[in-house]
Write a protein that holds these residues in place. Structure first.
Motif, PDB file in Angstrom:
ATOM      1  N   ARG A 109       0.827  -1.216   0.000  1.00 23.54           N
ATOM      2  CA  ARG A 109       0.000   0.000   0.000  1.00 23.54           C
ATOM      3  C   ARG A 109       0.860   1.265   0.000  1.00 23.54           C
ATOM      4  O   ARG A 109       0.388   2.351   0.333  1.00 23.54           O
ATOM      5  CB  ARG A 109      -0.930  -0.015   1.216  1.00 23.54           C
ATOM      6  CG  ARG A 109      -2.006  -1.081   1.079  1.00 23.54           C
ATOM      7  CD  ARG A 109      -2.926  -1.074   2.273  1.00 23.54           C
ATOM      8  NE  ARG A 109      -3.703   0.173   2.364  1.00 23.54           N
ATOM      9  CZ  ARG A 109      -4.605   0.397   3.305  1.00 23.54           C
ATOM     10  NH1 ARG A 109      -4.843  -0.517   4.218  1.00 23.54           N
ATOM     11  NH2 ARG A 109      -5.258   1.544   3.336  1.00 23.54           N
ATOM     12  N   THR A 110       2.124   1.141  -0.385  1.00 31.18           N
ATOM     13  CA  THR A 110       3.025   2.297  -0.299  1.00 31.18           C
ATOM     14  C   THR A 110       2.689   3.383  -1.306  1.00 31.18           C
ATOM     15  O   THR A 110       3.185   4.495  -1.197  1.00 31.18           O
ATOM     16  CB  THR A 110       4.491   1.880  -0.530  1.00 31.18           C
ATOM     17  OG1 THR A 110       4.563   1.179  -1.777  1.00 31.18           O
ATOM     18  CG2 THR A 110       5.011   1.029   0.581  1.00 31.18           C
ATOM     19  N   LEU A 111       1.876   3.064  -2.310  1.00 31.62           N
ATOM     20  CA  LEU A 111       1.537   4.095  -3.290  1.00 31.62           C
ATOM     21  C   LEU A 111       0.294   4.884  -2.891  1.00 31.62           C
ATOM     22  O   LEU A 111      -0.144   5.768  -3.617  1.00 31.62           O
ATOM     23  CB  LEU A 111       1.344   3.475  -4.669  1.00 31.62           C
ATOM     24  CG  LEU A 111       2.637   2.990  -5.335  1.00 31.62           C
ATOM     25  CD1 LEU A 111       2.355   2.319  -6.648  1.00 31.62           C
ATOM     26  CD2 LEU A 111       3.603   4.160  -5.540  1.00 31.62           C
ATOM     27  N   GLY A 112      -0.260   4.559  -1.722  1.00 30.75           N
ATOM     28  CA  GLY A 112      -1.467   5.253  -1.282  1.00 30.75           C
ATOM     29  C   GLY A 112      -1.203   6.751  -1.087  1.00 30.75           C
ATOM     30  O   GLY A 112      -0.243   7.132  -0.449  1.00 30.75           O
ATOM     31  N   LEU A 113      -2.065   7.586  -1.663  1.00 30.03           N
ATOM     32  CA  LEU A 113      -1.855   9.031  -1.603  1.00 30.03           C
ATOM     33  C   LEU A 113      -2.794   9.732  -0.624  1.00 30.03           C
ATOM     34  O   LEU A 113      -2.631  10.905  -0.357  1.00 30.03           O
ATOM     35  CB  LEU A 113      -2.034   9.659  -2.989  1.00 30.03           C
ATOM     36  CG  LEU A 113      -1.034   9.246  -4.074  1.00 30.03           C
ATOM     37  CD1 LEU A 113      -1.371   9.913  -5.390  1.00 30.03           C
ATOM     38  CD2 LEU A 113       0.383   9.577  -3.667  1.00 30.03           C
ATOM     39  N   PHE A 114      -3.792   9.020  -0.136  1.00 32.33           N
ATOM     40  CA  PHE A 114      -4.813   9.728   0.644  1.00 32.33           C
ATOM     41  C   PHE A 114      -4.934   9.264   2.086  1.00 32.33           C
ATOM     42  O   PHE A 114      -5.134  10.068   2.976  1.00 32.33           O
ATOM     43  CB  PHE A 114      -6.172   9.607  -0.039  1.00 32.33           C
ATOM     44  CG  PHE A 114      -6.173  10.233  -1.389  1.00 32.33           C
ATOM     45  CD1 PHE A 114      -6.197  11.617  -1.515  1.00 32.33           C
ATOM     46  CD2 PHE A 114      -6.105   9.469  -2.536  1.00 32.33           C
ATOM     47  CE1 PHE A 114      -6.162  12.224  -2.755  1.00 32.33           C
ATOM     48  CE2 PHE A 114      -6.077  10.067  -3.787  1.00 32.33           C
ATOM     49  CZ  PHE A 114      -6.107  11.442  -3.891  1.00 32.33           C
ATOM     50  N   ALA A 115      -4.790   7.939   2.297  1.00 29.93           N
ATOM     51  CA  ALA A 115      -4.987   7.428   3.649  1.00 29.93           C
ATOM     52  C   ALA A 115      -3.999   8.078   4.606  1.00 29.93           C
ATOM     53  O   ALA A 115      -2.921   8.483   4.200  1.00 29.93           O
ATOM     54  CB  ALA A 115      -4.785   5.918   3.637  1.00 29.93           C
ATOM     55  N   ARG A 116      -4.374   8.209   5.861  1.00 32.28           N
ATOM     56  CA  ARG A 116      -3.421   8.706   6.846  1.00 32.28           C
ATOM     57  C   ARG A 116      -2.643   7.536   7.412  1.00 32.28           C
ATOM     58  O   ARG A 116      -3.214   6.652   8.060  1.00 32.28           O
ATOM     59  CB  ARG A 116      -4.161   9.437   7.963  1.00 32.28           C
ATOM     60  CG  ARG A 116      -4.786  10.741   7.513  1.00 32.28           C
ATOM     61  CD  ARG A 116      -5.065  11.614   8.727  1.00 32.28           C
ATOM     62  NE  ARG A 116      -5.976  12.705   8.401  1.00 32.28           N
ATOM     63  CZ  ARG A 116      -5.596  13.815   7.774  1.00 32.28           C
ATOM     64  NH1 ARG A 116      -4.360  13.951   7.374  1.00 32.28           N
ATOM     65  NH2 ARG A 116      -6.482  14.761   7.540  1.00 32.28           N
ATOM     66  N   THR A 117      -1.345   7.561   7.223  1.00 35.36           N
ATOM     67  CA  THR A 117      -0.504   6.442   7.643  1.00 35.36           C
ATOM     68  C   THR A 117      -0.638   6.192   9.144  1.00 35.36           C
ATOM     69  O   THR A 117      -0.600   5.054   9.592  1.00 35.36           O
ATOM     70  CB  THR A 117       0.967   6.745   7.318  1.00 35.36           C
ATOM     71  OG1 THR A 117       1.025   7.297   6.001  1.00 35.36           O
ATOM     72  CG2 THR A 117       1.807   5.501   7.381  1.00 35.36           C
ATOM     73  N   ALA A 118      -0.793   7.265   9.885  1.00 36.90           N
ATOM     74  CA  ALA A 118      -0.833   7.137  11.338  1.00 36.90           C
ATOM     75  C   ALA A 118      -1.920   6.167  11.790  1.00 36.90           C
ATOM     76  O   ALA A 118      -1.805   5.547  12.850  1.00 36.90           O
ATOM     77  CB  ALA A 118      -1.036   8.508  11.970  1.00 36.90           C
ATOM     78  N   LEU A 120      -3.028   3.477  10.066  1.00 38.18           N
ATOM     79  CA  LEU A 120      -2.975   2.167   9.409  1.00 38.18           C
ATOM     80  C   LEU A 120      -2.232   1.137  10.255  1.00 38.18           C
ATOM     81  O   LEU A 120      -1.150   1.429  10.755  1.00 38.18           O
ATOM     82  CB  LEU A 120      -2.298   2.280   8.043  1.00 38.18           C
ATOM     83  CG  LEU A 120      -2.986   3.171   7.002  1.00 38.18           C
ATOM     84  CD1 LEU A 120      -2.126   3.278   5.748  1.00 38.18           C
ATOM     85  CD2 LEU A 120      -4.357   2.627   6.654  1.00 38.18           C
TER      86      LEU A 120
END
Lengths: 249, 629, 400
Positions: A109-118, A120
């Protein structure tokens, strides 16, 4: 079937044979120590297994599948976790974010541009940190941790992809003696519980003999001994190599 | 070309080699040891010429002793200026994040330029020929100026002296060690401050000497600083950072290529004739691009030791705290109601600020989280602007569509260049972006039929419904605001974290399955899209676009904005863009010497806020409040 | 901490600047923008020129019963900043109209801005032919003798010499390219067997003079046409002198007789070159004598060509307002069409056809006298006589 099977591995640098004809296996749930004096070819051997060096010859199989010549990141995807002699963590991130990062990568999922990593994989990351005893420090920046704690974070990160095999390069280097024993005890406990195979190099013979199930000894690029700790300790050639080279670990 | 023509052009190339080498050698030393991107190096060169001119006039034009004495004294004078600059300015900011010193030297360039104007006036000052060396030497029926023959000798002599200094003295050993690994020198117990001062002084001396030696060949003028600095950097990088023989080799290659492009003259290609001399506009940058792609550390350079910590520790990022979010909303609210009270020009200025905030934020995404410094970011801004203009005027698209496609044009350029760029790192990466930007600039500058050449394109006006300044203001606020929000989201998203992971530890990133190059390439492309959008809006706000849109000064402006605001924070580039744009507008009205005032202001800000403005504020807020800045 | 105080102090000064703006309401404001810091050698005299004209106009009572004020801004030599500055002049300073600009691309951008905003713009200096022809528009007028006109002024002498093999050298941007193209076209018309043996286009400000001179010499030309100026010209002259390029070769060089470019060459000024320029100390017409006397009295310095341009552009602005009797843009534009007035170079007229003024230039040859370059055998070339036919102009210029 062995988790890792190494056959007839060889590598030369400009005519100098760093590793030649090395073969061994690592089984699930087993801690295998790779030892030898300085310049014996341990690092070269290790780097051919983790993908940083391409072998000149020989075969490396992970669970029966060849991983020879793959890049480190591809080998990781096959289920191999790593820790480094000098810890490598992400200094601008917190402890938990380091682990989250590995989990995010594992799920591609490293290409995700919108989700907040914090947000996940927080639970998964926390439980891994709990496993290595770092849950209470999960929100601290990695940049300020004590060295021993960094080693634990690395271990948690290495476990994030549910590895079949852990490659640990000098896992206790730079740590105080007390910490060394504790870290290896923790490692041994975890890998046995999860049935993970471990290959590690180590300078500290106390650590090796306390935790390794089996030992292989490298000298001048060749495998000179292999077996249970007691057998290796008693091996004449091993004694000669260590005493002859001035080592007295 | 006849044989004798080839010989003479080769000798011309050798004279050029010496000239170029002298400027670059000092920069290479400074760059190698202290990693300072010294923009003021060209200014030192310029001051060297001016000083030599004045000293020669003072000693009398006819005296040979006066002539050579003046040249040496001019070099020493500039060396002295170098010492003062190092002690008073640079020394205070070595601890600042990497590249921050660039900002100080940028301010210095502005100040020196105006001081030179004040002292020496606007008219060019052409020094005399060297006494005793006024004539030419006959070679195969052609003439080579005697002074060129002397220059051909001086270059290698100075190369030799520097080589001896670097290899036969303890000081030289330290310099070479520091070039390879800065921290090792500290570990050796060497007084680093002393080493840096002496290297900076020597570098400045060489720049001044290089300038002074040009006095019989080049009139002293106020454009020399910018003319020279680009070439000098190219030579340093092509040769390999810190490698003096490398600088000489690079100077040789570039000078010979130029001499022979000129010597070949006009060539016929498919019936069309092309003046090869036009290629000299961009020759050095083409050479640099090729060298960096093939040999990423320059011709004679060696891989640099990875800096174990680049300036200050990398900052954490976190989500905006509640008071901070409220402050952001308050600013937005003010911006929304502003048109009701503000005059039209305020809106025009704010449109510029929004555009540059987006431009700077896109550069920040690359520099901060991405860990890739770009010296050529204007390329994507310019591509977006030209793309919008050409789609409107040549393809006849509606303005709205042309603007909507401008990010794609920027992204396409970044996609192509990025493939090469992400294979490098550090300063070499930055210089490759510069090379690509200059190649793009030169293409645009010379392609008259398509891009309008040096004149650019006019008539790029917005659609009817957007002609009102207020409406255009709201459109810009919406597009730039949404883009900034998106950039913020990206930085907090897994993609932004992945970039930071790669920046913090490439080794660890690789060992958790991250294909770093691929992510950097995508980041480069995304950043190109944002810069392209900024360029597109810019074109429509001005009604025209010219090659300046993608020239070096625009790239430098972007860097200045990011550094001024603070590279470690997300709001830094936005604040930096606002402050810099506003300052430029305001200062220009205050005094004839507005450039010096702007330069002094920037130097003042640099000294007051070595972490950037936002970095300064953040360090003084409670962590609970400052975290999300 | 001291540094911090310094920074804060600077910021305070800047903020103080915001509080200005109390201008007298009864003056007429003219907006002036130019690249003062990028081309100071030309524009410092230019500024003095307009300051003088402004002073004189106000001494004479101003115009429409009001004093004139010029609000001047630096456009930084690039179109983006120029348009921003123009916006400020129009929207904040509420100027009546715009004058100024130096480089062609800035002139074109401001010209298009004027068209978009329907405001009069008198381009003082940009030489590009496009500003009145291909990109011409209703609101833009250009004062200075254009690239095409100046090139055409050198052509009669060039044709007379009957030289067959020509080399051309020009700075690699629009001005140099247009001059070269115009020269080639005009020469081919009158001398069909002409041959252009080499073409050198060095980057502006970065000529590799030695190599360029050598390459031209290798082409063995009978004559050279150059549009170099500034540092490039100086380097070219010195290398050419040292390397003997100019022996037995006729050289034609646009602009090289202007004091801005001639004076730095001192005694190395290339004798015998055919140039356009400004022999300020030799022009004895009453209108010019009056101008020089006033200029020297005010500034203790002699005028350059830029001084004349700056002086004349304000004269044009004043004349236009007088003729229009109003500050209404459309009336001003109509007044500009066919507007005639005196300048130090004599009477000029802004042609209704293409908005180009008929300002001429001095054509002559360079000589060295008293250790300084000067022009000899010069004559005044009336701009009106060196323009293409009306038919050709109509074809190039878009209908508004």
């Amino acid at each position: 079937m062995s988790v890792l099977k190494v056959q007839d591995l060889a590598k030369s640098f400009g005519g100098v044979r760093a590793v030649q004809g090395v073969s061994f296996t690592v089984e699930a749930g087993e801690l295998l120590a790779l030892i030898g004096p300085n310049g014996a070819g341990k690092t070269t051997c290790f780097n051919m297994l983790n993908g940083q060096l391409r072998p000149d010859q020989g075969e490396v199989e992970l669970g029966g599948e060849s991983i020879r010549g793959l890049a480190p990141r591809e080998i990781w995807r096959k289920g191999v976790g790593r820790t480094f002699q000098i810890t490598a963590t992400f200094a601008s991130m917190t402890v938990i974010e380091n682990v989250q990062m590995a989990l995010v990568s594992h799920d591609r999922r490293t290409l995700g541009l919108f989700a907040r990593t914090a947000g996940l994989y927080r639970k998964e990351a926390l439980s891994l940190l709990d496993l290595v005893g770092m849950a209470d420090q999960s929100e601290r920046p990695c940049g300020v941790l004590a060295y021993g704690d960094l080693k634990r974070v690395e271990l948690a990160v290495a476990l994030a992809n549910g590895p079949r095999l852990l490659l640990m390069d000098e896992p206790t280097a730079g740590m105080a003696p007390q910490e060394r024993i504790a870290l290896m005890a923790l490692t041994a406990e975890i890998v046995r519980a999860r049935n993970i195979a471990v290959l590690f190099t180590e300078h500290d013979m106390d650590v090796v003999f306390a935790h390794a199930d089996r030992i292989i000894v490298l000298n001048r690029g060749e495998l000179i001994a292999e077996g249970a700790p007691e057998a290796v300790r008693a091996n004449a050639r091993v004694q000669q190599v260590y005493l002859g080279s001035g080592g007295h670990h | 070309m006849s044989f004798s023509a080839i010989v003479i052009q080769f000798l011309n190339g050798l004279a050029g080699t010496s000239s170029l080498f002298l400027v670059a050698a000092g920069l290479s030393l400074i760059f190698g040891v202290s990693r300072i991107v010294n923009f003021a190096h060209g200014s030192f060169y310029m001051v060297g010429i001016y000083l030599a001119y004045s000293l020669i006039e003072y000693f009398g034009r006819g005296s040979a002793l006066g002539f050579w004495g003046a040249i040496l004294l001019a070099g020493l004078g500039v060396g002295l200026i170098g010492i003062v600059v190092e002690l008073v300015l640079l020394r205070r900011i070595y601890q600042a994040p990497e590249l921050f010193q660039l900002l100080a030297t940028f301010g210095l360039v502005l100040v020196i330029k105006d001081v030179a104007l004040w002292i020496w006036g606007a008219e060019e000052l052409f020094g005399p020929r060297a006494p005793g060396l006024r004539g030419g030497i006959e070679i195969m029926g052609r003439t080579l100026p005697e002074y060129d023959a002397i220059l051909i000798v001086i270059g290698p002599v100075i190369l030799g002296l520097l080589w001896l200094l670097l290899t036969r003295t303890r000081w030289g050993t330290l310099v070479r060690a520091a070039t390879q690994d800065r921290e090792m020198v500290g570990a050796l117990g060497v007084n680093q401050a002393w080493l840096f001062t002496s290297v900076f002084a020597l570098g400045a001396f060489l720049a001044g000497l290089g300038g002074a030696l040009q006095i019989p060949r080049e009139p002293a003028n106020l454009l020399l600083d910018v003319t020279v600095i680009g070439d000098a950097f190219v030579v340093v990088v092509v040769g390999g950072m810190g490698s003096i023989p490398g600088a000489f080799l690079a100077a040789f290659i570039i000078s010979q290529i130029k001499a022979f492009c000129i010597g070949i003259g006009t060539v016929e290609v498919f019936g069309a004739s092309f003046a090869m001399s036009k290629f000299t506009l961009v020759a050095e940058f083409v050479v640099m691009a090729i060298v960096l792609v093939v040999r990423p550390w320059g011709l004679l350079g060696r891989p640099q030791a990875m800096p174990r910590h680049a300036g200050a520790a990398e900052e954490r990022i976190s989500l905006a705290s509640r008071p901070l979010s409220m402050a952001a909303f308050a600013v937005l609210a003010i911006l929304i109601v502003l048109p009701a009270t503000a005059d039209t020009y305020t809106l025009v200025l704010l449109v510029d600020i929004f555009v540059f905030a987006l431009f700077a934020a896109s550069l920040h995404l690359m520099m901060g989280p991405g860990g890739m410094v770009s010296f050529g970011h204007a390329a994507y801004f310019g591509l977006g602007a030209y793309g919008a203009g050409l789609l409107l005027l040549k393809a006849g698209l509606p303005m709205e569509l042309a603007l909507a496609l401008s990010p794609l044009v920027g992204a396409l350029g970044a996609l192509i260049f990025g493939w090469f760029v992400v294979r490098l790192s550090g300063v070499y990466l930055a210089m490759l972006t510069l090379a690509f930007a200059q190649i793009t600039w030169a293409s645009v500058y010379q392609w008259d039929e398509f891009t309008g050449g040096s004149n650019g394109i006019v008539g790029v006006w917005p659609a009817e419904w957007l002609t009102s300044k207020t409406v255009f203001y709201f459109m810009t606020l919406l597009l730039c605001g949404a883009s900034l929000w998106l950039i913020r989201r990206i930085i907090h998203a897994p993609f932004g974290y992945t970039l930071r992971a790669g920046r913090d530890s490439p080794l660890r990133a690789d060992s958790i399955g991250i294909d770093l190059r691929r992510h950097q390439w995508i980041a480069f492309t995304i950043v190109g899209a944002f810069a392209g959008l900024a360029g597109g809006i810019f074109a429509f706000s001005k009604g025209s676009i010219s090659p300046e849109g993608l020239a070096i000064p625009r790239s430098v402006d972007g860097l200045v904005m990011v550094l001024l605001g603070g590279v470690q924070t997300l709001t830094g580039p936005v604040v930096g863009a606002a402050v810099f744009t506003w300052l430029q507008d305001e200062v220009a009205r205050q005094t004839e010497y507005w450039r010096a005032l702007l330069g002094l202001t920037i130097i003042g800000l640099v000294l007051a806020f070595p972490q950037g403005i936002v970095g300064f504020v953040k360090a003084r807020l409670p962590a609970r409040l400052g975290g999300g800045l | 901490m001291n540094d911090r105080k310094l920074a804060l102090g600077l910021v305070a000064i800047l903020a103080g600047g915001l509080a200005t703006g109390a201008h007298a309401q009864d003056t007429i404001k003219i907006g002036e923008l130019n690249s003062y810091k990028v081309f100071p050698a030309f524009l410092e005299p230019y500024k003095k020129g307009w300051e003088l004209a402004l002073e004189e106009a106000n001494k004479a009572g101003g115009v429409l019963g009001r004093k004139i004020e010029i609000v001047s801004r630096d456009d930084n030599g690039n179109p983006g900043d120029a348009v921003r500055v123009a916006e400020e002049l129009l929207n904040r300073e509420k100027v009546a109209f715009l004058i100024g600009t130096f480089p062609s691309h800035v002139g074109l951008a401001v010209s298009d801005f004027a068209k978009q905003n329907k405001v009069l713009f008198i381009a003082a200096e940009p030489l590009t032919d496009k500003i009145v022809w291909q990109n011409g528009n209703r609101y833009t007028f250009r004062l200075r003798t254009s690239t095409f006109m100046q090139t055409a002024m050198l052509v009669p002498d060039a044709v007379k010499l009957k030289k067959k093999r020509w080399a051309v050298v020009y700075p690699n941007y629009e001005y140099g390219q247009s001059a070269t193209a115009a020269f080639k076209e005009l020469m081919k018309k009158q001398q069909p067997d002409i041959e252009f043996v080499t073409e050198q286009a060095p980057p502006l400000g970065k000529i590799e003079a030695g190599a360029v001179v050598q390459a031209i010499a290798d082409a063995k030309p009978d004559a050279i046409f150059s549009s170099l100026f500034g540092p490039d010209l100086q380097k070219f002259v010195r290398e050419g002198n040292t390397r003997g390029l100019f022996r037995n070769v006729a050289v034609f060089n646009l602009l090289a007789g202007e004091p801005e470019y001639l004076d730095p060459l001192r005694d190395e000024a290339p004798e015998g070159w055919y140039v356009t320029g400004y022999p300020w100390d030799q022009i004895k017409t009453p209108e010019h004598a009056k101008f020089v006397a006033a200029y020297q009295a005010k500034f203790k310095d002699y005028p350059r060509l830029g001084s004349v341009v700056g002086y004349a552009v304000v004269q044009s602005a004043v004349a236009a307002m007088k003729k229009a009797g109003s500050l209404d843009q459309e009336k001003l534009v109509e007044a500009m069409k066919g507007l005639s007035h005196e300048t130090p170079f004599g009477n000029i007229t802004y042609r209704a056809l293409d908005h180009q003024s008929t300002m001429g230039a001095y054509v002559g040859r360079i000589a060295v006298k008293n250790g300084k370059g000067t022009m000899v055998d010069w004559y005044f070339a009336d701009g009106a006589k060196f323009l293409p036919s009306d038919e050709e102009v109509r074809k190039m210029r878009p209908a508004n």
